[in-house]
Design an enzyme around this catalytic site. Sequence first.
Site, mmCIF file in Angstrom:
data_model
loop_
_atom_site.group_PDB
_atom_site.id
_atom_site.type_symbol
_atom_site.label_atom_id
_atom_site.label_comp_id
_atom_site.label_asym_id
_atom_site.label_seq_id
_atom_site.Cartn_x
_atom_site.Cartn_y
_atom_site.Cartn_z
ATOM 1 N N HIS A 202 -6.737 -7.405 -4.533
ATOM 2 C CA HIS A 202 -6.899 -6.483 -5.596
ATOM 3 C C HIS A 202 -6.225 -7.056 -6.815
ATOM 4 C CE1 HIS A 202 -2.863 -8.673 -3.453
ATOM 5 N NE2 HIS A 202 -2.302 -8.787 -4.759
ATOM 6 N N HIS B 86 -4.473 -6.881 -10.313
ATOM 7 C CA HIS B 86 -3.418 -6.470 -11.455
ATOM 8 C C HIS B 86 -3.662 -6.639 -12.234
ATOM 9 C CE1 HIS B 86 -0.716 -8.550 -8.837
ATOM 10 N NE2 HIS B 86 -1.517 -9.252 -8.222
HETATM 11 P P1 5GP Z 1 -0.042 -9.934 -4.758
HETATM 12 O O1 5GP Z 1 1.373 -11.039 -4.520
HETATM 13 O O2 5GP Z 1 -0.596 -10.251 -3.258
HETATM 14 O O3 5GP Z 1 -1.070 -11.242 -6.086
HETATM 15 O O4 5GP Z 1 0.623 -8.891 -5.403
HETATM 16 C C1 5GP Z 1 1.348 -8.010 -4.560
HETATM 17 C C2 5GP Z 1 1.700 -7.086 -5.302
HETATM 18 O O5 5GP Z 1 1.933 -5.850 -4.441
HETATM 19 C C3 5GP Z 1 3.035 -7.703 -6.015
HETATM 20 O O6 5GP Z 1 2.731 -7.473 -7.945
HETATM 21 C C4 5GP Z 1 3.890 -6.449 -5.788
HETATM 22 O O7 5GP Z 1 5.065 -5.848 -6.082
HETATM 23 C C5 5GP Z 1 3.300 -5.238 -5.084
HETATM 24 N N1 5GP Z 1 3.519 -4.744 -4.275
HETATM 25 C C6 5GP Z 1 4.576 -5.412 -3.464
HETATM 26 N N2 5GP Z 1 4.156 -3.986 -2.161
HETATM 27 C C7 5GP Z 1 3.861 -2.606 -2.459
HETATM 28 C C8 5GP Z 1 4.206 -1.827 -1.441
HETATM 29 O O8 5GP Z 1 4.351 -1.415 -0.995
HETATM 30 N N3 5GP Z 1 3.836 -0.961 -3.079
HETATM 31 C C9 5GP Z 1 3.589 -1.040 -4.006
HETATM 32 N N4 5GP Z 1 1.998 -0.202 -4.938
HETATM 33 N N5 5GP Z 1 3.403 -2.483 -4.590
HETATM 34 C C10 5GP Z 1 3.640 -3.359 -3.598
#
Ligand code: 5GP
Length: 145
Positions: A107, A109
């Site tokens: 993903h 951001h």
């Molecule tokens: P990563 O740490 O993998 O780069 O980002 C994962 C993102 O997913 C984080 O910014 C976190 O806040 C978000 N996130 C975690 N669980 C959920 C969820 O259940 N729904 C949504 N919409 N975002 C989530």
Amino acid sequence: MSLDGHYDPDNIFAKIVRGEAPSVKVFEDHDTLAFMDVFPQGRGHVLVIHKRADARNILEIEPEALTAVTLTTQRIARAVRAALQPDGVLVAQLNGGEAGQTVYHLHFHVIPRWQGVPMGRHASGKMADMAELKELAEAIALEIS
Ligand code: 5GP
């Protein structure tokens, strides 16, 4: 989790794609989905994913799928700018736990930034107010072209 491993089809973003977990959607097309981050690091924090690519990170995703998700990320960044008038837009993508990744479905951001407003903590802190997320999603969606 390290960079090595297998894609888990039951990760939270895969569940969102299948409609098994809720999300506040901003945009969807055949290949990609954009939705609000529920632990936003700033007002208007959006996540962009590919709906079918079973890639955990940028090292695994096929070029065609990466192109689709990148193009949607650009559309969302432009819409976020138009809707919220930030001073900057941070686009981030994390690979592996050591890089801060917490959800293992590739993903991007998109995080609007304003002068003097510090960025919130990553993937933690307070869950956003759903009504506010819906308002933001609608405002951003209106600016997608
Ligand atoms: P990563 O740490 O993998 O780069 O980002 C994962 C993102 O997913 C984080 O910014 C976190 O806040 C978000 N996130 C975690 N669980 C959920 C969820 O259940 N729904 C949504 N919409 N975002 C989530």
